[in-house]
Design a protein around this motif. Structure first.
Motif, PDB file in Angstrom:
ATOM      1  N   MET A  83       0.572  -1.471   0.064  1.00 21.10           N
ATOM      2  CA  MET A  83      -0.007   0.476  -0.018  1.00 21.10           C
ATOM      3  C   MET A  83       0.592   1.217   0.361  1.00 21.10           C
ATOM      4  O   MET A  83       0.583   2.256   0.371  1.00 21.10           O
ATOM      5  N   ASP A  84       2.118   1.212   0.046  1.00 19.69           N
ATOM      6  CA  ASP A  84       3.088   2.268  -0.467  1.00 19.69           C
ATOM      7  C   ASP A  84       3.056   2.299  -1.310  1.00 19.69           C
ATOM      8  O   ASP A  84       3.722   2.537  -2.178  1.00 19.69           O
ATOM      9  N   LEU A  85       2.503   4.064  -1.606  1.00 22.14           N
ATOM     10  CA  LEU A  85       2.342   4.498  -2.421  1.00 22.14           C
ATOM     11  C   LEU A  85       3.716   5.448  -3.208  1.00 22.14           C
ATOM     12  O   LEU A  85       4.288   5.702  -4.080  1.00 22.14           O
ATOM     13  N   THR A  86       4.657   5.365  -2.606  1.00 24.45           N
ATOM     14  CA  THR A  86       6.288   5.928  -3.210  1.00 24.45           C
ATOM     15  C   THR A  86       6.893   4.760  -3.181  1.00 24.45           C
ATOM     16  O   THR A  86       8.448   4.930  -3.244  1.00 24.45           O
ATOM     17  N   LEU A  87       6.890   3.384  -3.587  1.00 24.35           N
ATOM     18  CA  LEU A  87       7.628   2.600  -3.004  1.00 24.35           C
ATOM     19  C   LEU A  87       8.109   2.542  -3.935  1.00 24.35           C
ATOM     20  O   LEU A  87       9.399   2.068  -4.478  1.00 24.35           O
ATOM     21  N   THR A  88       7.811   2.471  -5.489  1.00 25.27           N
ATOM     22  CA  THR A  88       8.267   2.334  -6.854  1.00 25.27           C
ATOM     23  C   THR A  88       9.539   3.992  -6.648  1.00 25.27           C
ATOM     24  O   THR A  88      10.520   3.597  -6.857  1.00 25.27           O
ATOM     25  N   LEU A  90      10.771   5.233  -4.123  1.00 26.69           N
ATOM     26  CA  LEU A  90      12.170   5.076  -3.478  1.00 26.69           C
ATOM     27  C   LEU A  90      12.830   3.645  -3.646  1.00 26.69           C
ATOM     28  O   LEU A  90      14.247   3.762  -3.841  1.00 26.69           O
ATOM     29  N   CYS A  91      12.349   2.640  -4.321  1.00 28.48           N
ATOM     30  CA  CYS A  91      13.268   1.391  -5.088  1.00 28.48           C
ATOM     31  C   CYS A  91      13.900   1.962  -6.069  1.00 28.48           C
ATOM     32  O   CYS A  91      15.429   1.572  -6.435  1.00 28.48           O
ATOM     33  N   GLN A 103      21.578   4.224   0.665  1.00 31.32           N
ATOM     34  CA  GLN A 103      20.760   3.274   0.049  1.00 31.32           C
ATOM     35  C   GLN A 103      20.378   2.528   1.674  1.00 31.32           C
ATOM     36  O   GLN A 103      18.383   2.143   1.680  1.00 31.32           O
ATOM     37  N   LYS A 104      21.460   2.724   2.935  1.00 33.99           N
ATOM     38  CA  LYS A 104      20.768   2.386   4.101  1.00 33.99           C
ATOM     39  C   LYS A 104      19.616   3.354   4.461  1.00 33.99           C
ATOM     40  O   LYS A 104      18.372   2.302   4.780  1.00 33.99           O
ATOM     41  N   GLN A 105      19.657   4.564   3.896  1.00 28.74           N
ATOM     42  CA  GLN A 105      18.747   5.271   4.577  1.00 28.74           C
ATOM     43  C   GLN A 105      17.545   5.050   3.460  1.00 28.74           C
ATOM     44  O   GLN A 105      16.010   5.476   4.187  1.00 28.74           O
ATOM     45  N   ILE A 106      17.142   5.115   2.420  1.00 25.48           N
ATOM     46  CA  ILE A 106      16.358   4.640   1.164  1.00 25.48           C
ATOM     47  C   ILE A 106      15.369   3.644   2.412  1.00 25.48           C
ATOM     48  O   ILE A 106      14.063   2.981   2.268  1.00 25.48           O
TER      49      ILE A 106
END
Length: 150
Positions: A83-88, A90-91, A103-106
Motif C-alpha cells: 500500500m506504499d504509494l512511494t515504494l516505486t 524509493l526503489c 541506500q541504507k537510509q532509503i
C-alpha cells in the motif's frame, strides 16, 4: 497453528487494508535467511514463510503461544509495503545511488513506511507487542556504520 487459521488472519487483514495482493504461504524463504514475508511489487503478491515466522517468534518471545499474533503483525507489514504509494520511487532511488549510506537510509524509509501503513490494521493488538517486533525488524537498518580506518 493450522492453515485455516492463517488464512482467516490474512483475509481479515486484507479486508482491513483494502489491499488486492495475492497471498502465498511457504515454509521457508529460499536461501535460508530468516525472512518471514516478502512483498513482490511486479506481481503484487505477498509470500509468507510460516516456519521462519515460527522461528522468529520463538527467538523473540521464547514461546509459540504468540504465533498467530506475530504472524498477523508480519503480514500487516508486508501489506504495508503493498500500500506504499512511494515504494516505486524509493526503489528507483535506491537503484540509482551508489552511496551505501544513502541506500541504507532509503531502505529504512521503505521499512518505516510499511510499518506506518500497517499500524491502523493492528489497532486491536497490544502496542508493546507490536513495538518489540517493529524495533527488532528495524534494528539492522538503524545501526550506525562502523567508522573506516585509514
Amino acid at each position: 497453528m493450522n492453515k485455516s487459521e492463517l488464512n482467516r488472519i490474512t483475509q481479515e487483514l486484507l479486508r482491513r487494508s483494502g489491499s488486492s495482493v495475492t497471498v502465498e504461504m511457504e515454509a521457508y524463504f529460499p536461501g535460508g535467511r530468516l525472512i518471514g514475508g516478502k512483498y513482490v511489487m511486479n506481481s503484487h503478491s505477498v509470500t509468507m514463510y510460516t516456519e521462519v515466522i515460527r522461528q522468529q517468534c520463538l527467538q523473540l518471545f521464547g514461546t509459540l503461544e504468540l504465533f498467530s499474533a506475530y504472524f498477523a503483525v508480519v503480514f500487516a507489514h508486508e501489506l504495508g509495503h503493498s500500500m506504499d504509494l512511494t515504494l516505486t520511487e524509493l526503489c528507483d532511488r535506491m537503484d540509482r545511488t551508489g552511496d551505501e549510506w544513502e541506500q541504507k537510509q532509503i531502505a529504512l524509509q521503505i521499512e518505516e513506511n510499511a510499518w506506518n501503513n500497517a499500524m491502523p490494521w493492528l489497532q486491536d493488538m497490544d502496542p508493546e507487542f507490536i513495538r518489540i517486533i517493529v524495533d527488532c525488524s528495524l534494528e539492522a537498518y538503524r545501526e550506525e556504520p562502523a567508522p573506516e580506518i585509514a
